[in-house]
Motif scaffolding. Sequence first.
Motif, PDB file in Angstrom:
ATOM      1  N   LEU A  14       0.460   2.842  -5.909  1.00 34.98           N
ATOM      2  CA  LEU A  14       0.162   2.395  -4.556  1.00 34.98           C
ATOM      3  C   LEU A  14      -0.145   0.908  -4.485  1.00 34.98           C
ATOM      4  O   LEU A  14      -0.367   0.383  -3.420  1.00 34.98           O
ATOM      5  CB  LEU A  14      -1.068   3.162  -4.018  1.00 34.98           C
ATOM      6  CG  LEU A  14      -1.029   4.682  -4.158  1.00 34.98           C
ATOM      7  CD1 LEU A  14      -2.323   5.270  -3.631  1.00 34.98           C
ATOM      8  CD2 LEU A  14       0.163   5.255  -3.421  1.00 34.98           C
ATOM      9  N   CYS A  70       9.088   4.774  -4.698  1.00 36.38           N
ATOM     10  CA  CYS A  70       9.604   5.313  -3.444  1.00 36.38           C
ATOM     11  C   CYS A  70      10.165   6.732  -3.556  1.00 36.38           C
ATOM     12  O   CYS A  70      10.585   7.301  -2.544  1.00 36.38           O
ATOM     13  CB  CYS A  70      10.696   4.386  -2.899  1.00 36.38           C
ATOM     14  SG  CYS A  70      10.169   2.672  -2.667  1.00 36.38           S
ATOM     15  N   THR A 116       3.207   0.567   2.748  1.00 31.61           N
ATOM     16  CA  THR A 116       3.983   0.964   1.572  1.00 31.61           C
ATOM     17  C   THR A 116       4.914  -0.182   1.222  1.00 31.61           C
ATOM     18  O   THR A 116       5.000  -1.186   1.950  1.00 31.61           O
ATOM     19  CB  THR A 116       4.772   2.263   1.834  1.00 31.61           C
ATOM     20  OG1 THR A 116       5.320   2.737   0.606  1.00 31.61           O
ATOM     21  CG2 THR A 116       5.904   2.029   2.825  1.00 31.61           C
ATOM     22  N   CYS A 167      11.001   0.614  -0.045  1.00 32.15           N
ATOM     23  CA  CYS A 167      11.129   2.046   0.250  1.00 32.15           C
ATOM     24  C   CYS A 167      11.946   2.306   1.517  1.00 32.15           C
ATOM     25  O   CYS A 167      12.410   3.426   1.737  1.00 32.15           O
ATOM     26  CB  CYS A 167       9.752   2.690   0.360  1.00 32.15           C
ATOM     27  SG  CYS A 167       8.820   2.653  -1.196  1.00 32.15           S
ATOM     28  N   GLY A 192      -2.679   9.418   0.824  1.00 33.86           N
ATOM     29  CA  GLY A 192      -2.674   8.156   0.105  1.00 33.86           C
ATOM     30  C   GLY A 192      -4.066   7.676  -0.221  1.00 33.86           C
ATOM     31  O   GLY A 192      -5.045   8.414  -0.101  1.00 33.86           O
ATOM     32  N   TRP A 222      -2.811   2.967   1.932  1.00 33.13           N
ATOM     33  CA  TRP A 222      -1.527   2.840   1.243  1.00 33.13           C
ATOM     34  C   TRP A 222      -0.958   4.222   1.010  1.00 33.13           C
ATOM     35  O   TRP A 222      -1.656   5.147   0.617  1.00 33.13           O
ATOM     36  CB  TRP A 222      -1.688   2.087  -0.075  1.00 33.13           C
ATOM     37  CG  TRP A 222      -1.841   0.615   0.141  1.00 33.13           C
ATOM     38  CD1 TRP A 222      -2.986  -0.060   0.436  1.00 33.13           C
ATOM     39  CD2 TRP A 222      -0.791  -0.352   0.131  1.00 33.13           C
ATOM     40  NE1 TRP A 222      -2.728  -1.400   0.599  1.00 33.13           N
ATOM     41  CE2 TRP A 222      -1.393  -1.602   0.423  1.00 33.13           C
ATOM     42  CE3 TRP A 222       0.581  -0.290  -0.099  1.00 33.13           C
ATOM     43  CZ2 TRP A 222      -0.647  -2.789   0.486  1.00 33.13           C
ATOM     44  CZ3 TRP A 222       1.315  -1.468  -0.033  1.00 33.13           C
ATOM     45  CH2 TRP A 222       0.708  -2.703   0.262  1.00 33.13           C
TER      46      TRP A 222
END
Length: 315
Positions: A181, A194, A260, A264, A277, A285
Amino acid sequence: EYSTEELYGNLVQWLKWTNRQCFIAVKDGFVLDAERKRADQCSWRGSGLSQQQGSVEQISLHCSEGTLDWLYPKGALRLTLSPRLPSVAVGPSGSSSGLITACVKPSEQFHGAQLYLERDGVLELLVGDRLESSPPPRVRCFSRLPGERVALFLQATPHQDISRRIATFRYELRGDWTARLSLDSNPISSEDACRPCNNTEILMAVCTSDFVVRGNIRSVDEDENLRAAVIKVSATRVFRQKYALFTGSSRLSSRGEIRTLLQCGVKPGPGSFLFTGRVHFGEAWLGCAPRYKDFQRAYTIAKAAQQIPCELPVD
């Protein structure tokens, strides 16, 4: 008038009271000093004006997060981070390695010093002394194994005028699974960061994440300074959040932001997701984010097999 016996008795009582008050004062002093020392174990603030040129001050902090403020840097600081974390770091898949990841976030006004990572006697530059026109410094992360000797070394850079020089940064230490993260100047591959989580990782993330939220993607913006995508979420249900990340006036809907990596390629679109997260320097995140129906299916199958790591009141 008092007799000799009465005067002696009063004197004895006064001495007892005085000793008791002195004991309480000393005890309270020790308590306040202990509380101050406990607070100092997370953060440090000091001035280089009291340091001699060429001296190195040794500092040891024992929390999983905190700050360091070095005013008017002079000489050097050597900072050892020894957090009281569990001896084994557990990842989303339930695996463990004992690896600890540390991240430092310099302030935008970081001036007057250079920050190095010291690993086994070798120095690696993390943050250089910034000019007024320099872009904001980036978060830097590194990992260490249990028993590995790692420290942060701050070296003051010579300036004629140190009155406006302050070297300030925040630090966080987490288990190895949060490295996924983290934003760093040398990030992990986008393929690993990702990739979709498998069912085991999703169920573990539900139990261990700082936030677990059901919601929809309203829009996706770019933060060029962080090199991150900012996902703006309308949350229809907040199962858990460590901080007030998702807020709103309506009981049925609240809003928040999740970050993020840009690589991704997150895009806005229809559908309900389960967002999980970690909080990284006060920001959410993204970890695992399956479609809610896919999470429901995995949760139902695992619960029937009595293999869920924790309970969640799903719809």
